[in-house]
Design an enzyme around this catalytic site. Structure first.
Site, short mmCIF file in Angstrom:
data_model
loop_
_atom_site.label_atom_id
_atom_site.label_comp_id
_atom_site.label_asym_id
_atom_site.label_seq_id
_atom_site.Cartn_x
_atom_site.Cartn_y
_atom_site.Cartn_z
N ARG A 161 0.83 -1.23 0.00
CA ARG A 161 0.00 0.00 0.00
C ARG A 161 0.85 1.26 0.00
NH1 ARG A 161 -2.55 -3.64 -0.76
NH2 ARG A 161 -4.58 -4.25 0.05
N SER A 230 -10.86 0.00 3.40
CA SER A 230 -10.08 -0.12 4.65
C SER A 230 -9.51 1.24 5.04
CB SER A 230 -8.91 -1.09 4.45
OG SER A 230 -9.41 -2.35 4.12
N GLU A 327 -4.62 4.18 5.69
CA GLU A 327 -4.48 3.90 4.27
C GLU A 327 -5.11 5.07 3.50
OE1 GLU A 327 -5.46 -0.24 3.17
OE2 GLU A 327 -6.41 0.58 1.37
#
Ligand code: FAD
Length: 331
Positions: A161, A230, A327
């Site tokens: 990520r 998320s 995130e």
């Protein structure tokens, strides 16, 4: 290129939070970017790049220029399976189109909202696949030099990520070149897919359909319930740290990472253990089916969601000594 003033961003972010952009423009052609950046520097405005708005949270009104990438084009290059795709193309539509044209590999990444240009930013990943596996190069406009250049995959610093683009705000993605497969080679190493196909025999279309089905059953549709997927990344820790945590929490799960010495701990599991699923703070809430997903019940502000997220990460820090990174990009 048209610059609008006082634009409501509610429909431009998947949380559906209200925020006003002082200035807003949409880039249809790469050369519009020069003009947009010149306008911002002339008026001393901060700038913020926006794709589909599915991985951002606006805390307040934005005082500068929002630059939304909306350039469209899909070009088949000379080698089989090689595609150059403009930043403003819709990611999920690209996955569908590739499959129908006999280009494979992206099926595990089906149904991820947003644009192609944002895909390399956080190296989107799902069901055991990350976009970096297919990226050959990324074409960027570098605001530091005012030039367009191509960055080879090795220069993009992809990891879980993460990529160079998350940290170098001067790089605006114009297009992404992908090397896809011309033969099916379904990836079903991820547990949920292994469970779905115990025989191991499966087509790319079946993987696509299964990923879409599982995702739709677990994740709220942003068109119905505002969210950004998320909210936190899974913490990555050393094996030693994991072992010492395991003495405190005996059933603590972990997953391997690309590096031998490091393991990934599922943040959703930690949050679930502390009972976060379904908890509310005003109009901001934790989804009832997924502890990593924060939702806007209707009238939440960006700040309501952010404060709830802070309470969640503080509880993880005080209970497990782990810090959670977001995130989602907070603006
Ligand atoms: C229901 C749901 C499920 C999700 N599931 C997943 C998942 O499984 N895996 C996953 O990885 N993500 C997932 N996400 C997060 C999100 O979809 C991805 O991160 C997606 O790539 C964001 O695309 P976007 O165009 O909406 O980006 P935006 O939200 O508009 O932008 C995100 C960041 O990228 C920057 N950015 C966007 N475009 C460019 C560009 N062209 N050049 C430079 N910077 C740019 C923005 O400035 C911002 O910092 C999910 C989100 C939702 C709502």
């Amino acid at each position: 290129m048209q610059i609008k003033e006082q634009v409501d961003l509610t429909d431009f972010n998947s949380f559906g939070v209200h925020a006003i952009a002082a200035y807003f423009t949409e880039i249809q052609q790469p050369h519009d970017l020069n003009e947009a950046m010149a306008y911002a520097s002339q008026h001393r405005l901060p700038t913020q790049i926006l794709g589909g708005g599915s991985n951002i949270l606006f805390l307040h009104d934005y005082p500068g220029l929002i630059v939304r990438l909306a350039n469209r084009a899909v070009e088949r290059l000379s080698a089989p399976g090689l595609l150059r795709v403009a930043a403003g193309e819709n990611w999920h539509q690209l996955v569908i189109n590739c499959m129908s044209e006999g280009l494979y590999g992206l099926e595990n990444l089906a149904l991820i909202p947003g644009t192609v240009g944002a895909a390399p930013i956080q190296n989107i990943g799902a069901y055991g696949v990350e976009i970096e596996q297919f990226i050959v190069e990324v074409e960027v406009f570098d605001t530091a030099t005012g030039t367009v250049r191509r960055m080879h995959k090795a220069d993009c610093e992809f990891s879980y990520r993460d990529s160079i683009f998350k940290h170098s705000r001067n790089l605006i993605v114009l297009s992404v070149t992908l090397q896809l497969l011309t033969q099916q080679s379904p990836q079903i190493g991820y547990q949920a897919l292994r469970d779905a196909f115990p025989s191991g025999e499966v087509t790319a279309q079946q993987v696509f359909d299964t990923v879409c089905r599982i995702r739709s059953s677990k994740l709220p549709d942003p068109a119905i319930l505002g969210n950004a997927g998320s909210f936190f990344k899974n913490p990555i820790v050393s094996k030693d740290k994991y072992q010492s945590l395991k003495q405190q929490v005996q059933d603590l799960p972990c997953y391997p990472t690309a590096e031998d010495e490091l393991v990934k701990i599922p943040a959703a599991w930690l949050l679930d253990r502390l009972g976060w699923k379904g908890r509310q703070r005003g109009q901001a809430a934790v989804h009832t089916k997924h502890a990593l997903v924060l939702v806007n019940l209707g009238a939440a502000s960006g700040e309501d969601i952010y404060l709830l997220a802070q309470e969640m990460s503080s509880s993880i820090l005080s209970n497990f000594g782990l810090s959670l990174d977001t995130e989602v990009k907070i603006i």
